[in-house]
Design a protein around this motif. Structure first.
Motif, PDB file in Angstrom:
ATOM      1  N   UNK A  23       2.652  -3.568  -7.671  1.00 58.54           N
ATOM      2  CA  UNK A  23       1.531  -4.348  -7.146  1.00 58.54           C
ATOM      3  C   UNK A  23       1.952  -5.789  -6.871  1.00 58.54           C
ATOM      4  N   UNK A  24       2.789  -6.346  -7.747  1.00 52.49           N
ATOM      5  CA  UNK A  24       3.290  -7.711  -7.524  1.00 52.49           C
ATOM      6  C   UNK A  24       4.127  -7.778  -6.254  1.00 52.49           C
ATOM      7  N   UNK A  25       4.970  -6.772  -6.035  1.00 47.31           N
ATOM      8  CA  UNK A  25       5.798  -6.750  -4.830  1.00 47.31           C
ATOM      9  C   UNK A  25       4.936  -6.582  -3.582  1.00 47.31           C
ATOM     10  N   UNK A  26       3.860  -5.851  -3.681  1.00 52.06           N
ATOM     11  CA  UNK A  26       3.003  -5.585  -2.530  1.00 52.06           C
ATOM     12  C   UNK A  26       2.203  -6.816  -2.111  1.00 52.06           C
ATOM     13  N   UNK A  27       1.997  -7.740  -3.002  1.00 50.27           N
ATOM     14  CA  UNK A  27       1.169  -8.904  -2.711  1.00 50.27           C
ATOM     15  C   UNK A  27       1.994 -10.163  -2.480  1.00 50.27           C
ATOM     16  N   UNK A  28       3.047 -10.019  -1.706  1.00 53.66           N
ATOM     17  CA  UNK A  28       3.862 -11.188  -1.367  1.00 53.66           C
ATOM     18  C   UNK A  28       3.043 -12.123  -0.496  1.00 53.66           C
ATOM     19  N   UNK A  29       2.970 -13.371  -0.858  1.00 53.22           N
ATOM     20  CA  UNK A  29       2.255 -14.299   0.014  1.00 53.22           C
ATOM     21  C   UNK A  29       3.084 -14.587   1.267  1.00 53.22           C
ATOM     22  N   UNK A  30       2.533 -14.266   2.406  1.00 52.18           N
ATOM     23  CA  UNK A  30       3.236 -14.495   3.669  1.00 52.18           C
ATOM     24  C   UNK A  30       2.266 -15.068   4.685  1.00 52.18           C
ATOM     25  N   UNK A  31       2.774 -15.928   5.500  1.00 58.78           N
ATOM     26  CA  UNK A  31       1.986 -16.453   6.608  1.00 58.78           C
ATOM     27  C   UNK A  31       2.175 -15.514   7.786  1.00 58.78           C
ATOM     28  N   UNK A  32       1.150 -15.398   8.591  1.00 57.59           N
ATOM     29  CA  UNK A  32       1.227 -14.544   9.759  1.00 57.59           C
ATOM     30  C   UNK A  32       2.227 -15.051  10.779  1.00 57.59           C
ATOM     31  N   UNK A  33       2.752 -14.153  11.548  1.00 58.48           N
ATOM     32  CA  UNK A  33       3.759 -14.496  12.550  1.00 58.48           C
ATOM     33  C   UNK A  33       3.206 -15.473  13.583  1.00 58.48           C
ATOM     34  N   UNK A  34       1.955 -15.268  13.982  1.00 59.80           N
ATOM     35  CA  UNK A  34       1.361 -16.159  14.975  1.00 59.80           C
ATOM     36  C   UNK A  34       1.127 -17.559  14.399  1.00 59.80           C
ATOM     37  N   UNK A  35       0.956 -17.643  13.102  1.00 57.58           N
ATOM     38  CA  UNK A  35       0.753 -18.942  12.466  1.00 57.58           C
ATOM     39  C   UNK A  35       2.042 -19.753  12.446  1.00 57.58           C
TER      40      UNK A  35
END
Length: 93
Positions: free
Chosen positions: A68-80
Motif C-alpha cells: 500500500x505504501x508503494x502504491x501511494x507514491x506522491x507524484x505530480x501529473x505529467x501535464x502539471x
C-alpha cells in the motif's frame, strides 16, 4: 483506497495472510498459487519482494502495508510538470 474497491489485479490482505499461512505450513510456490487461483510468478514475486530480513519468513500484514505504501507514491501529473505538453493539450481543446 478501500480494500473492496481495489482491482483483482492486486493481492488482497486476505490473500497475503493466506500466503503467509500456507508458506508457514511448508507449501511451495506452485501449490500456494493453485490454492489461491493465482499465477506462480505472482506468488514468487510477492514472496521475494516482501520477505523479512535474513529469510525470517513472510508476514502477510507487513507485506500488505508495504504494498500500500508503494502504491501511494506522491507524484505530480505529467501535464502539471511538462509545460510544453500542457500547452499542446490546451491548444487542442
Amino acid at each position: 483506497m478501500a480494500e473492496d474497491a481495489r482491482s483483482n489485479r492486486y493481492l488482497s490482505l486476505l490473500e497475503r495472510q493466506r500466503i503467509a499461512t500456507l508458506r508457514r505450513d511448508g507449501l511451495g510456490v506452485r501449490a500456494i498459487a493453485a490454492q489461491l487461483g493465482r499465477a506462480p510468478s505472482t506468488i514468487s514475486r510477492e514472496l521475494r519482494r516482501n520477505r523479512l530480513a535474513h529469510d525470517a519468513g513472510y508476514d502477510g500484514d507487513l507485506a500488505h502495508s508495504r504494498a500500500r505504501d508503494r502504491a501511494h507514491r506522491p507524484r505530480r501529473g505529467r501535464l502539471f510538470t511538462d509545460h510544453e505538453l500542457r500547452a499542446l493539450v490546451q491548444a487542442k481543446t
